[in-house]
Design a protein around this motif. Structure first.
Motif, PDB file in Angstrom:
ATOM      1  N   GLN A   1       0.844  -1.191   0.000  1.00  0.00           N
ATOM      2  CA  GLN A   1       0.000   0.000   0.000  1.00  0.00           C
ATOM      3  C   GLN A   1       0.882   1.245   0.000  1.00  0.00           C
ATOM      4  N   VAL A   2       0.630   2.131  -0.940  1.00  0.00           N
ATOM      5  CA  VAL A   2       1.412   3.351  -1.051  1.00  0.00           C
ATOM      6  C   VAL A   2       0.825   4.426  -0.160  1.00  0.00           C
ATOM      7  N   GLN A   3       1.698   5.114   0.546  1.00  0.00           N
ATOM      8  CA  GLN A   3       1.286   6.268   1.341  1.00  0.00           C
ATOM      9  C   GLN A   3       2.125   7.473   0.969  1.00  0.00           C
ATOM     10  N   LEU A   4       1.465   8.604   0.825  1.00  0.00           N
ATOM     11  CA  LEU A   4       2.141   9.869   0.579  1.00  0.00           C
ATOM     12  C   LEU A   4       1.804  10.796   1.735  1.00  0.00           C
ATOM     13  N   VAL A   5       2.834  11.331   2.382  1.00  0.00           N
ATOM     14  CA  VAL A   5       2.622  12.184   3.543  1.00  0.00           C
ATOM     15  C   VAL A   5       3.290  13.529   3.310  1.00  0.00           C
ATOM     16  N   GLU A   6       2.452  14.571   3.265  1.00  0.00           N
ATOM     17  CA  GLU A   6       2.966  15.927   3.072  1.00  0.00           C
ATOM     18  C   GLU A   6       3.306  16.574   4.410  1.00  0.00           C
ATOM     19  N   SER A   7       4.237  17.505   4.360  1.00  0.00           N
ATOM     20  CA  SER A   7       4.581  18.314   5.527  1.00  0.00           C
ATOM     21  C   SER A   7       5.140  19.649   5.052  1.00  0.00           C
ATOM     22  N   GLY A   8       5.182  20.610   5.975  1.00  0.00           N
ATOM     23  CA  GLY A   8       5.801  21.891   5.659  1.00  0.00           C
ATOM     24  C   GLY A   8       4.847  23.035   5.443  1.00  0.00           C
ATOM     25  N   GLY A   9       3.548  22.770   5.482  1.00  0.00           N
ATOM     26  CA  GLY A   9       2.601  23.863   5.311  1.00  0.00           C
ATOM     27  C   GLY A   9       2.560  24.754   6.537  1.00  0.00           C
ATOM     28  N   GLY A  10       1.866  25.872   6.414  1.00  0.00           N
ATOM     29  CA  GLY A  10       1.738  26.783   7.539  1.00  0.00           C
ATOM     30  C   GLY A  10       1.297  28.156   7.104  1.00  0.00           C
ATOM     31  N   LEU A  11       1.453  29.100   8.010  1.00  0.00           N
ATOM     32  CA  LEU A  11       1.065  30.493   7.769  1.00  0.00           C
ATOM     33  C   LEU A  11       2.310  31.319   7.486  1.00  0.00           C
ATOM     34  N   VAL A  12       2.267  32.097   6.417  1.00  0.00           N
ATOM     35  CA  VAL A  12       3.411  32.932   6.045  1.00  0.00           C
ATOM     36  C   VAL A  12       2.894  34.250   5.489  1.00  0.00           C
ATOM     37  N   GLN A  13       3.684  35.293   5.648  1.00  0.00           N
ATOM     38  CA  GLN A  13       3.293  36.591   5.091  1.00  0.00           C
ATOM     39  C   GLN A  13       3.604  36.629   3.594  1.00  0.00           C
ATOM     40  N   ALA A  14       2.874  37.475   2.899  1.00  0.00           N
ATOM     41  CA  ALA A  14       3.127  37.662   1.473  1.00  0.00           C
ATOM     42  C   ALA A  14       4.596  38.040   1.257  1.00  0.00           C
ATOM     43  N   GLY A  15       5.196  37.422   0.240  1.00  0.00           N
ATOM     44  CA  GLY A  15       6.601  37.643  -0.045  1.00  0.00           C
ATOM     45  C   GLY A  15       7.513  36.627   0.618  1.00  0.00           C
ATOM     46  N   GLY A  16       6.964  35.858   1.520  1.00  0.00           N
ATOM     47  CA  GLY A  16       7.745  34.864   2.237  1.00  0.00           C
ATOM     48  C   GLY A  16       7.904  33.562   1.463  1.00  0.00           C
ATOM     49  N   SER A  17       8.522  32.588   2.148  1.00  0.00           N
ATOM     50  CA  SER A  17       8.817  31.304   1.523  1.00  0.00           C
ATOM     51  C   SER A  17       8.398  30.145   2.422  1.00  0.00           C
ATOM     52  N   LEU A  18       8.097  29.029   1.780  1.00  0.00           N
ATOM     53  CA  LEU A  18       7.829  27.774   2.470  1.00  0.00           C
ATOM     54  C   LEU A  18       8.373  26.644   1.618  1.00  0.00           C
ATOM     55  N   ARG A  19       8.724  25.557   2.274  1.00  0.00           N
ATOM     56  CA  ARG A  19       9.172  24.362   1.554  1.00  0.00           C
ATOM     57  C   ARG A  19       8.300  23.191   1.976  1.00  0.00           C
ATOM     58  N   LEU A  20       7.597  22.629   1.013  1.00  0.00           N
ATOM     59  CA  LEU A  20       6.769  21.462   1.264  1.00  0.00           C
ATOM     60  C   LEU A  20       7.550  20.197   0.932  1.00  0.00           C
ATOM     61  N   SER A  21       7.279  19.156   1.713  1.00  0.00           N
ATOM     62  CA  SER A  21       7.890  17.856   1.463  1.00  0.00           C
ATOM     63  C   SER A  21       6.794  16.806   1.335  1.00  0.00           C
ATOM     64  N   CYS A  22       7.063  15.782   0.548  1.00  0.00           N
ATOM     65  CA  CYS A  22       6.120  14.676   0.400  1.00  0.00           C
ATOM     66  C   CYS A  22       6.920  13.383   0.383  1.00  0.00           C
ATOM     67  N   ALA A  23       6.811  12.646   1.476  1.00  0.00           N
ATOM     68  CA  ALA A  23       7.529  11.378   1.596  1.00  0.00           C
ATOM     69  C   ALA A  23       6.618  10.231   1.173  1.00  0.00           C
ATOM     70  N   ALA A  24       7.168   9.342   0.364  1.00  0.00           N
ATOM     71  CA  ALA A  24       6.406   8.194  -0.111  1.00  0.00           C
ATOM     72  C   ALA A  24       6.885   6.917   0.559  1.00  0.00           C
ATOM     73  N   SER A  25       5.938   6.062   0.882  1.00  0.00           N
ATOM     74  CA  SER A  25       6.275   4.745   1.409  1.00  0.00           C
ATOM     75  C   SER A  25       5.439   3.697   0.687  1.00  0.00           C
ATOM     76  N   GLY A  26       5.922   2.477   0.690  1.00  0.00           N
ATOM     77  CA  GLY A  26       5.206   1.428  -0.002  1.00  0.00           C
ATOM     78  C   GLY A  26       5.736   1.212  -1.415  1.00  0.00           C
ATOM     79  N   SER A  27       5.003   0.455  -2.193  1.00  0.00           N
ATOM     80  CA  SER A  27       5.442   0.057  -3.531  1.00  0.00           C
ATOM     81  C   SER A  27       5.104   1.128  -4.558  1.00  0.00           C
ATOM     82  N   ILE A  28       5.958   2.143  -4.602  1.00  0.00           N
ATOM     83  CA  ILE A  28       5.717   3.244  -5.521  1.00  0.00           C
ATOM     84  C   ILE A  28       6.585   3.129  -6.761  1.00  0.00           C
ATOM     85  N   PHE A  29       7.185   1.988  -6.965  1.00  0.00           N
ATOM     86  CA  PHE A  29       8.160   1.817  -8.042  1.00  0.00           C
ATOM     87  C   PHE A  29       7.543   1.971  -9.423  1.00  0.00           C
ATOM     88  N   SER A  30       6.237   1.696  -9.549  1.00  0.00           N
ATOM     89  CA  SER A  30       5.590   1.815 -10.856  1.00  0.00           C
ATOM     90  C   SER A  30       5.277   3.267 -11.215  1.00  0.00           C
TER      91      SER A  30
END
Length: 117
Positions: A1-30
């Motif tokens: 079973q494939v799972q995708l888990v996002e992280s890194g969201g939040g509140l930021v002021q205009a002009g700012g920056s954020l970095r989102l991540s998405c880690a995959a687990s399971g059989s994602i080879f296809s």
């Protein structure tokens, strides 16, 4: 079973920056394409960026020059670096994995990004 888990969201002021991540687990080879999508309140989900296993990248016009998608195959993780954020970037951001010419097969639960003016 494939799972995708996002992280890194939040509140930021205009002009700012954020970095989102998405880690995959399971059989994602296809899966040979990974991507980020977003859905703002009252709107349909839209493409933000995609990256193939071969390194081909595609961006929505609204984020070109501000967002950068990247893929770390060793960590099975895709990133979205978001700079010069605008209030209209406010949305739930979803990562996805799938197959080129077929579509996305797997989706994460999303992470909320809020950009204040």
């Amino acid at each position: 079973q494939v799972q995708l888990v996002e992280s890194g969201g939040g509140l930021v002021q205009a002009g700012g920056s954020l970095r989102l991540s998405c880690a995959a687990s399971g059989s994602i080879f296809s899966s040979n394409v990974r991507g980020w999508y977003r859905q703002a309140p009252g709107k349909t989900r839209e493409l933000v960026a995609t990256i193939t296993s071969g390194g081909k990248i595609n961006y929505a016009d609204s984020v070109k020059g501000r967002f950068t998608i990247s893929l770390d195959n060793a960590k099975n993780t895709v990133y979205l670096q978001m700079n010069s954020l605008k209030p209209e970037d406010t949305a739930v951001y979803y990562c996805a994995a799938g197959r080129i010419y077929v579509g996305m097969d797997y989706w994460g639960k999303g992470t909320l990004v809020t950009v204040s003016s």
